[in-house]
Design a protein around this motif. Sequence first.
Motif, short mmCIF file in Angstrom:
data_model
loop_
_atom_site.label_atom_id
_atom_site.label_comp_id
_atom_site.label_asym_id
_atom_site.label_seq_id
_atom_site.Cartn_x
_atom_site.Cartn_y
_atom_site.Cartn_z
N GLY A 1 0.83 -1.19 0.00
CA GLY A 1 0.00 0.00 0.00
C GLY A 1 0.87 1.25 0.00
O GLY A 1 2.09 1.17 -0.10
N THR A 2 0.22 2.41 0.10
CA THR A 2 0.99 3.67 0.15
C THR A 2 0.64 4.45 1.39
O THR A 2 -0.48 4.37 1.88
CB THR A 2 0.70 4.55 -1.08
N GLN A 3 1.62 5.18 1.89
CA GLN A 3 1.36 6.14 2.96
C GLN A 3 1.74 7.52 2.44
O GLN A 3 2.62 7.61 1.58
CB GLN A 3 2.20 5.82 4.20
N PRO A 4 1.09 8.57 2.97
CA PRO A 4 1.44 9.91 2.48
C PRO A 4 2.93 10.17 2.71
O PRO A 4 3.45 9.89 3.79
CB PRO A 4 0.57 10.85 3.35
N GLY A 5 3.59 10.68 1.68
CA GLY A 5 4.99 11.05 1.84
C GLY A 5 5.97 9.93 1.52
O GLY A 5 7.19 10.14 1.46
N MET A 6 5.47 8.73 1.32
CA MET A 6 6.33 7.61 0.99
C MET A 6 6.95 7.83 -0.39
O MET A 6 6.28 8.26 -1.31
CB MET A 6 5.46 6.36 0.99
N VAL A 7 8.26 7.56 -0.50
CA VAL A 7 8.94 7.81 -1.77
C VAL A 7 9.23 6.49 -2.48
O VAL A 7 9.74 5.55 -1.89
CB VAL A 7 10.25 8.60 -1.56
N GLU A 8 8.85 6.42 -3.73
CA GLU A 8 9.05 5.21 -4.54
C GLU A 8 9.68 5.65 -5.85
O GLU A 8 9.05 6.39 -6.62
CB GLU A 8 7.69 4.55 -4.77
N ASP A 9 10.93 5.24 -6.11
CA ASP A 9 11.61 5.61 -7.34
C ASP A 9 11.62 7.12 -7.56
O ASP A 9 11.38 7.59 -8.68
CB ASP A 9 10.95 4.92 -8.54
N GLY A 10 11.84 7.86 -6.47
CA GLY A 10 11.89 9.31 -6.58
C GLY A 10 10.55 9.98 -6.71
O GLY A 10 10.45 11.20 -6.85
#
Lengths: 314, 465
Positions: free
Chosen positions: A273-282
Amino acid sequence: MASEIHHKLHTSPILFAVLATVAILVGTVVTMFYPMLTPEMHPKLENLKPYTPLQLAGKDIYQREGCNNCHTQTVRPLKTEVMRYGEYSKAGEFAYDRPFLWGSKRTGPDLARIGEKYPDAWHYFHFENPQALFAESNMPSYAWLKNRKLDPSDIEPHMKALGLPYTPGDVTALAGKTEMDALVAYMQVIGTSVKKKAEAAARPAVKETHVPNPLAGDPKAIALGKELFKSNCAMCHGENAKGGIGPSLVDNEFLYVAGDVPDDDYFEIIHNGTQPGMVEDGRTAKGGMPPFKGTLDKDKIWSVVAYIRSLQGK
Amino acid sequence: MSDYHYDNQTVKGFIVSSIFWGVVGILIGLWISVQMWKPEWNIPPFFTFGRLRVVHTNGLAFGLGIGAIFGISYYIVMRLTKRSLLFPKLARFHLYLFNVAIALAAVSLFAGMNQSLEYAELEWPLDIVVVILWVIFAVNVFGTIIKRKEEQMYVSLWYIIATVIAVAVLYIVNNLSIPAGLFKSYHLFAGVNSANVEWWYGHNAVGFIFTTPILAMFYYFLPKSTGIPIYSHRLSIIAFWSLIFAYLWTGAHHLVYTPLPDWIQTLAIVFTIFLIAPSWGSVVNGYYTVGSDWSKMQTHYLTKFFVLGITFYGLQTVQGPTQGLRVVSQLIHYTDWVPGHVHMGTMGWVTLTAAASIYYIIPKIYNTEIYSVKIANTHFWLVLIGQLMFSITMWITGIQQGALWKAVTPEGSLKYTFMETLARNYPFWQLRTVAGLIFTIGMLFFIYNIYMTMRKGKALAAAKA
């Protein structure tokens, strides 16, 4: 002697009532009254924040509508339960809950970790028409809450009664808000005092080496992925993955930046899942995607990725 | 003092009122059973499942249950003290206030005024009215017992005395709250502590509404209607004291695997298992009583009501403790198994016993015989079939839900989404509605029989006059 006591007991109602009271009070004192005097019954997590007026209004509505008759708010420390809902419930999460709302029946799913799991838009959509998201759901529609305005003068005494901190501005800010707004605000705060455990990365630690989808192009996997997509993803990303509550998956934009990313980024986002502010591949996520690692195993996730690729024509 | 007419009218008033609220509660039960598989039957804002479910539970526990308990207890107390009630006018006022309170309770719950404490949903102004009702009952019961004309207090009186004391303590403590206006309050207790207080109350509300006053009826009306004395007085003494001692320790078995401290959970589980003994003390006593002459099952129509009633009490008090065990709780807690369990107690034990007591009382008050034994037998079989079908379907679907929630694939992820586990309940929920319908029809036979008996009695009295 014994028969004398016996006789006295059954001919003297006062004596009988006194003894019955004593019998009843022993268990009461040991299991209910004594624990109340110990700190273990009054724990409070460091991260736990008091309800804001909007959240409290939402909680009041949750109680008024009897949501607790179908939804629990406590995750038991059982393996499959933690997989389904998230971190098990901690005693210190509920210090502002008067009363506790753990419930006793799960006609619908547990809500102890519902906070921040989905975007607000998901909740508005779902409350309005639960069957539009889950065709077989038996939850009643709460669309009517959209048409009912909050009354700030109603909520202020509730904050006062509970002794919760607020500013006059917090109260006036309620003007114009609907009961639906309040209920969604409450949904989003439930269970958020327990920090989500750092999500273990699903792929090899070395970020640069990308893992390809082992099931890429496999027709069987694509067929399975289609099934899974329909029951797990379509409600937010749309029937054809063209977007809805969640973003489109076929527009060559990923995490709000133009250009695609490799298969294993898809895998990781579905998995964790995603969380606010999480960085994935920039690229920075805004949150709102729930994790599927509890419900979809590795092959199923790769199958979903294979299906999405097939929709993209790749 | 030998004139019981006025008090009998009060008893009859309670019985008729409780039947009325019972019909309301049962019809709402049917309605919400349909809502479980047909969400279109929710009519917001007043008639959604979340609001109706509490009208169902409160209507039946407080309206049917407590109404019958007040009326039948008054009857038992008068007979066992060999005198009329000490305060007859107060008892009549009690009857009126009871009906006003239940009506206001229903309206307030429809309106969503709800403390969210199971079986203590009513908001604080109504809580005060409920306490007044119990105080009036206590004053009249204790007063009449103190001024009694029979030296010995029979076991039914013990159970009534224990009921009054326990309900007073439980109801007042759990309803302590911080008012925030006339229609809203917050529990005085927070979080885990709130949970512990609530289930200490919740479980013992079952113990002292659905157990002790019903045992009072059982111990009085079984010997009365069969003519066989209770098998063992000594057993009833041991069972009584160990029951009321052990009950209060067990509330936390409703909170197994929650964040409540483990020692409170474990202690509750231990006492829950112990509770089988005193419960079965009464079961054994009942069976051995009838056992001295089983032909009564055939020759007197009420015997089977009591025998099946105490049988369901026996099953209930073994199933309940089993559910408290961690290994069982982890599978069936939060599933439909639990409503299956509850309804065996309420539709089986409580309703059969209370209905049999009413079958006994109404002809006595009117100095006549029951209108139709045949209709009573039809009533018996219909409610028995309805209740068994209800409970068994819920047990099956409960085990299924628990198992599906836990199912994992060989790779170690969950096998079913929540929706998949929910959809499989639908056929069982539909069967449950059918079961409820059968039970309801059985209850209509009962009501018709009581109504016709009263009519017959009135005609007889008029003919004599």
